[in-house]
Enzyme design. Sequence first.
Site, PDB file in Angstrom:
ATOM      1  CE  LYS A   8      -0.206   2.146   3.291  1.00  0.00           C
ATOM      2  NZ  LYS A   8       0.065   3.301   4.187  1.00  0.00           N
ATOM      3  N   PRO A  89       9.537  -4.460   3.831  1.00  0.00           N
ATOM      4  CG  PRO A  89      10.469  -2.369   3.436  1.00  0.00           C
ATOM      5  CD  PRO A  89       9.908  -3.549   2.735  1.00  0.00           C
ATOM      6  CB  VAL A  90       8.795  -4.664   9.664  1.00  0.00           C
ATOM      7  CG1 VAL A  90       7.895  -4.411  10.857  1.00  0.00           C
ATOM      8  CG2 VAL A  90       8.646  -6.103   9.163  1.00  0.00           C
ATOM      9  CB  ALA A  91       8.242  -0.079  11.200  1.00  0.00           C
ATOM     10  CB  ALA A  92       8.469   0.160   5.477  1.00  0.00           C
ATOM     11  N   GLY A  96       2.333  -2.972   5.478  1.00  0.00           N
ATOM     12  CA  GLY A  96       2.684  -4.380   5.318  1.00  0.00           C
ATOM     13  C   GLY A  96       1.791  -5.326   6.101  1.00  0.00           C
ATOM     14  N   GLY A  97       1.631  -5.061   7.409  1.00  0.00           N
ATOM     15  CA  GLY A  97       0.771  -5.912   8.212  1.00  0.00           C
ATOM     16  C   GLY A  97      -0.683  -5.831   7.778  1.00  0.00           C
ATOM     17  CB  ALA A  99      -0.600  -5.410   2.624  1.00  0.00           C
ATOM     18  CG  ASP A 128      -3.423   1.942   6.561  1.00  0.00           C
ATOM     19  OD1 ASP A 128      -4.179   2.939   6.628  1.00  0.00           O
ATOM     20  OD2 ASP A 128      -2.184   2.030   6.550  1.00  0.00           O
TER      21      ASP A 128
END
Length: 265
Positions: A8, A89-92, A96-97, A99, A128
Amino acid sequence: MIETAYAKINLALHVRKRRDDGYHELETLFAFVDAGDRLSVVPAAQDRLQVVGEFGGELADPFGNIVMQALATLRRPQGWAVTLEKNLPVAAGLGGGSADAGALFRLVEREYGLPADWHARAARLGADVPACVQSLACIGRGTGTELEPVENDLAGTPVLLVNPRVPLSTGPVFKAWDGLDRGAMPLGTAREIAFAGRNDLELPALQICHVIGEVLDRLRQTGATLVRMSGSGATCFALFGSAEDRSEAQQAMPADWWTLAGALR
């Protein structure tokens, strides 16, 4: 079953005010890239999650993962063993989570259909997540959960994502926002909103993570048609007129930065 958790990005993100509940009133244009994490599912006696991939080691607690939370909120007649290939990547600033959770919703929809209150269940997992369930360009208001359709005249646009491999948590960035309302997100098509809009979290993120400025500068030197930070950072994106221009830009980025070349959905 296999499903992609599409990355996203926020083509525009206008922060209007701090709310009494501690959250922020937002106006954002969500868009999604045609690549991201990957979920695969097989039947199992009970739900379980395995995390692999380049960034899998950064998710220390699989049981607290949002995918497990999504499994718990979506009842099924049998358990699922889920393998999450963590490519983002995490916290980016790429959701990500969210999605990943959205991809799981689509898997459940494919197999069993979704409950009538799926949107509320998704929103409880994260602001999100509702947008990530469909993973198509849309407008988000409120905390981002109030979704509206948008004419998506950016579908197929080549896009490059760049992250300096520096994690940046959302909370501190919102806390550093100066509280000034710089005006509503413009109306129009996805292209019109994106090019006339802005990201109000870019400045506070830069104050916390200075390397974001270097990423933006490097992308602006590529001839991209639009360069901006996504979400609360630290990932930045660039839109291009051709896949060739996008590929040249990707090759020009420092080797130790994470990049992803794709197209907008």
